[in-house]
Design a protein around this motif. Structure first.
Motif, PDB file in Angstrom:
ATOM      1  N   SER A   1       1.061  -1.764   0.303  1.00 42.38           N
ATOM      2  CA  SER A   1       0.104   0.324   0.172  1.00 42.38           C
ATOM      3  C   SER A   1       0.762   1.227  -0.285  1.00 42.38           C
ATOM      4  N   ARG A   2       0.385   2.454  -0.661  1.00 40.73           N
ATOM      5  CA  ARG A   2       1.469   3.349  -0.845  1.00 40.73           C
ATOM      6  C   ARG A   2       0.377   4.701  -0.693  1.00 40.73           C
ATOM      7  N   CYS A   3       1.032   5.288   0.914  1.00 39.81           N
ATOM      8  CA  CYS A   3       0.327   6.498   1.035  1.00 39.81           C
ATOM      9  C   CYS A   3       1.090   7.314   1.095  1.00 39.81           C
ATOM     10  N   ALA A   4       0.258   8.367  -0.101  1.00 41.46           N
ATOM     11  CA  ALA A   4       0.759  10.375   0.067  1.00 41.46           C
ATOM     12  C   ALA A   4      -0.015  10.961   1.025  1.00 41.46           C
ATOM     13  N   VAL A   5       0.602  11.293   2.261  1.00 45.76           N
ATOM     14  CA  VAL A   5       0.179  12.427   3.542  1.00 45.76           C
ATOM     15  C   VAL A   5       0.406  13.533   3.011  1.00 45.76           C
ATOM     16  N   VAL A   6      -0.442  14.365   3.263  1.00 47.34           N
ATOM     17  CA  VAL A   6      -0.538  15.711   2.226  1.00 47.34           C
ATOM     18  C   VAL A   6      -0.382  16.875   3.550  1.00 47.34           C
ATOM     19  N   GLY A   7       0.809  17.227   3.762  1.00 49.94           N
ATOM     20  CA  GLY A   7       0.467  18.823   4.173  1.00 49.94           C
ATOM     21  C   GLY A   7      -0.069  20.028   4.166  1.00 49.94           C
ATOM     22  N   ASN A   8       0.293  21.436   4.687  1.00 45.20           N
ATOM     23  CA  ASN A   8      -0.558  22.249   3.914  1.00 45.20           C
ATOM     24  C   ASN A   8       0.725  23.107   3.557  1.00 45.20           C
ATOM     25  N   GLY A   9       1.615  23.014   4.204  1.00 44.18           N
ATOM     26  CA  GLY A   9       3.170  23.262   4.590  1.00 44.18           C
ATOM     27  C   GLY A   9       3.297  24.546   2.563  1.00 44.18           C
ATOM     28  N   GLY A  10       4.387  25.762   3.017  1.00 45.51           N
ATOM     29  CA  GLY A  10       4.078  26.676   1.274  1.00 45.51           C
ATOM     30  C   GLY A  10       5.234  25.882   0.488  1.00 45.51           C
TER      31      GLY A  10
ATOM     32  N   ALA B   1       5.896  11.758   1.746  1.00 48.93           N
ATOM     33  CA  ALA B   1       5.123  12.679   2.655  1.00 48.93           C
ATOM     34  C   ALA B   1       5.310  14.425   2.264  1.00 48.93           C
ATOM     35  N   TYR B   2       4.742  15.208   2.298  1.00 48.90           N
ATOM     36  CA  TYR B   2       4.411  16.516   0.785  1.00 48.90           C
ATOM     37  C   TYR B   2       4.285  17.818   2.239  1.00 48.90           C
ATOM     38  N   GLY B   3       4.307  18.826   2.175  1.00 47.81           N
ATOM     39  CA  GLY B   3       4.076  19.942   2.552  1.00 47.81           C
ATOM     40  C   GLY B   3       4.593  20.274   3.821  1.00 47.81           C
ATOM     41  N   PHE B   4       5.033  19.216   4.696  1.00 48.77           N
ATOM     42  CA  PHE B   4       5.437  19.062   6.013  1.00 48.77           C
ATOM     43  C   PHE B   4       7.224  19.871   5.817  1.00 48.77           C
ATOM     44  N   MET B   5       6.429  20.518   7.450  1.00 49.36           N
ATOM     45  CA  MET B   5       7.986  21.879   7.435  1.00 49.36           C
ATOM     46  C   MET B   5       9.625  20.885   6.971  1.00 49.36           C
ATOM     47  N   THR B   6      10.256  21.576   6.566  1.00 47.41           N
ATOM     48  CA  THR B   6      11.688  20.915   6.009  1.00 47.41           C
ATOM     49  C   THR B   6      12.407  22.295   7.242  1.00 47.41           C
ATOM     50  N   PRO B   7      14.009  21.953   6.612  1.00 50.77           N
ATOM     51  CA  PRO B   7      15.513  22.969   7.907  1.00 50.77           C
ATOM     52  C   PRO B   7      14.586  24.511   6.929  1.00 50.77           C
ATOM     53  N   ASP B   8      14.355  24.652   5.348  1.00 48.76           N
ATOM     54  CA  ASP B   8      14.611  25.730   5.118  1.00 48.76           C
ATOM     55  C   ASP B   8      13.912  26.335   4.922  1.00 48.76           C
ATOM     56  N   TYR B   9      12.441  25.655   6.269  1.00 46.49           N
ATOM     57  CA  TYR B   9      10.801  26.743   6.472  1.00 46.49           C
ATOM     58  C   TYR B   9      10.789  27.584   6.444  1.00 46.49           C
TER      59      TYR B   9
END
Length: 477
Positions: free
Chosen positions: A251-260, A424-432
């Motif tokens: 099963s392949r899941c995309a987890v989408v945050g709302n990050g810029g 995971a997409y749209g999650f906070m990264t060090p260059d936020y």
């Protein structure tokens, strides 16, 4: 005589300086362990009583409208983050090395109350039938770490739930070879359902407030509300896997945050190509499909974050949860109002009491919402995520009762415990700081940091999970 006077004056001067020095040192020392050093937080701190549950809901509690007469500025407001702080000094993010040791976690896993197989006696029947795991209570056991405060509660229910797939290289198979192997519990129930409600479990979980237990919820209300979650669709996250697997083993899941970071990413088609697509809170899709996709199979929220999102992001186009035949609604129960709204949605009846009293649940979840489309996270799972993955220094402060992983963090870690492959997409990264708070912001809004979540610690966790190969985290190169 003159020499004697000079000596006396010198002694008095030195003594005065020592007294001043001692007073300065004592004033700089924290008054108690429960006081929160302001340097650890960003924004403003609410006055007396900010540790109460009411402080978690600045826009929803009408009884507190006088205390919150003006909402926080749009540039820093987030619907689930409630106590703002003005950042005055860079702080070091707690690392995951401070978590309880793997040996202690293993001991806690062995001591946890057990849940047996379903009475069907076979994996196939357990996967498709309506009767799921039931509780077999044991004698009370002591949580791992004898010096830990009682509110930690690092002992959890265990469920013998067979995996839904035969994936040869999924998360469950690979996690033991990573740094997360000692803290990852494969058999903790991610979701709660009707058969979890027993008097013994109610007594155990009533010790923990908010999302971490059933504190403040009476037994009769729990039985009444959770009784509608009584099918396999309610205790399996991927309840329709057999119908959508299309011969796939994993099963392949995309987890989408709302990050810029998702703005102009062109990741929409890639996201929609997954078997499942998870979203949360103010997930605005219309007009942003090219960057964020258009499908939603799982929408995670608390009633508080849902109502606040509908207020805060209405101007950006958010009208409520995504509505589609494949969408499941996953409640994060932060208050009794979540149980009340869930029961009302399952039965198509108005909410009986609380802030949403008389509200029609179909307004939020559509006319075709049914009990089979509803799920609710288990409080043991939320507390486990807090204790073993996101044990922030906030737990050492007077804000410990309102601290929990953010709704997006719960969603991503739930996918990690139920899916084989997680992107995971749209999650906070060090260059936020290079991106606005949300992908749909019309102008740049900096990310806000709040007492009830540790977003920097979450960011560090995403980096570690990505490096361990347990998730694939979208980052700008």
């Amino acid at each position: 005589m003159a020499l004697q006077k000079r000596l006396v004056l010198g002694v008095l001067t030195v003594g005065s300086l020592l007294v001043v020095y001692i007073l300065c040192v004592n004033l700089e020392r924290p008054l108690s362990w429960s006081r929160v050093p302001l340097k650890h937080f960003n924004g403003f701190i609410q006055g007396a009583g900010s540790g109460s549950r009411d402080s978690e809901e600045p826009l929803d509690r009408k009884s507190n409208s006088d205390r919150w007469s003006r909402p926080p500025p749009a540039s820093t407001f987030h619907p689930e983050l409630t106590v703002l702080h003005q950042h005055t000094r860079a702080t070091q993010t707690p690392t995951l090395k401070t978590q309880t040791s793997a040996a202690e976690h293993k001991a806690a896993e062995n001591e946890a109350p057990n849940v047996s197989n379903s009475s069907s006696g076979s994996d196939r029947e357990a996967e498709t039938g309506t009767k799921g795991p039931t509780v077999k209570p044991r004698q009370p056991t002591q949580a791992a770490g004898p010096t830990e405060p009682p509110f930690i509660g690092d002992t959890y229910m265990s469920g013998d739930i067979p995996p839904q797939t035969d994936c040869p290289d999924g998360v469950r198979g690979r996690v033991a070879k990573t740094e997360f192997g000692g803290r990852f519990l494969k058999h903790i129930p991610v979701l709660q359902w009707a058969e979890h409600v027993t008097r013994e479990q109610h007594q155990r979980l009533s010790r923990y407030p908010g999302a971490h237990g059933w504190g403040g919820l009476d037994y009769a209300t729990l039985v009444e509300t959770l009784s509608v979650l009584n099918s396999s669709a309610n205790w399996q996250m991927l309840d329709d896997w057999k119908d959508r697997r299309n011969k796939s083993e994993c099963s392949r899941c995309a987890v989408v945050g709302n990050g810029g970071i998702l703005k102009d990413s062109k990741k929409g088609k890639e996201i929609d190509a997954h078997h499942y697509v998870f979203r949360t809170n103010g997930a605005i899709i219309k007009g942003f499909e090219q960057d964020v996709g258009s499908r939603t199979t799982h929408y995670t929220f608390s009633t508080n974050t849902l109502m606040n999102s509908m207020r805060s992001y209405a101007g950006a186009g958010y009208r409520g949860p995504p509505l589609s035949k494949e969408t499941r609604y996953v409640f994060l129960p932060d208050h009794d109002r979540d149980y009340l709204l869930m029961k009302a949605a399952a039965t198509h009846t108005p909410v009986p009491r609380g802030p949403e009293r008389t509200k029609d649940p179909t307004k939020y979840f559509g006319e075709d919402v049914s009990a089979e489309k509803l799920k609710m996270y288990h409080p043991d799972f939320i507390r486990y995520l807090r204790n073993r993955f996101l044990r922030s220094n906030a737990l050492k402060t007077r804000y410990k009762d309102i601290y929990r992983p953010s709704t997006g963090a719960v969603m991503l870690l739930a996918a990690l415990h139920t899916c084989d492959k997680v992107s995971a997409y749209g999650f906070m990264t060090p260059d936020y700081k290079n991106y606005s708070d949300h992908y749909y912001d019309s102008s740049y809004h900096q990310v806000g940091f709040f007492i009830n979540h540790d977003l920097r610690m979450e960011m560090t966790l995403w980096q570690q999970l990505n490096q361990a190969g347990l998730i694939r985290l979208y980052m700008h190169k």
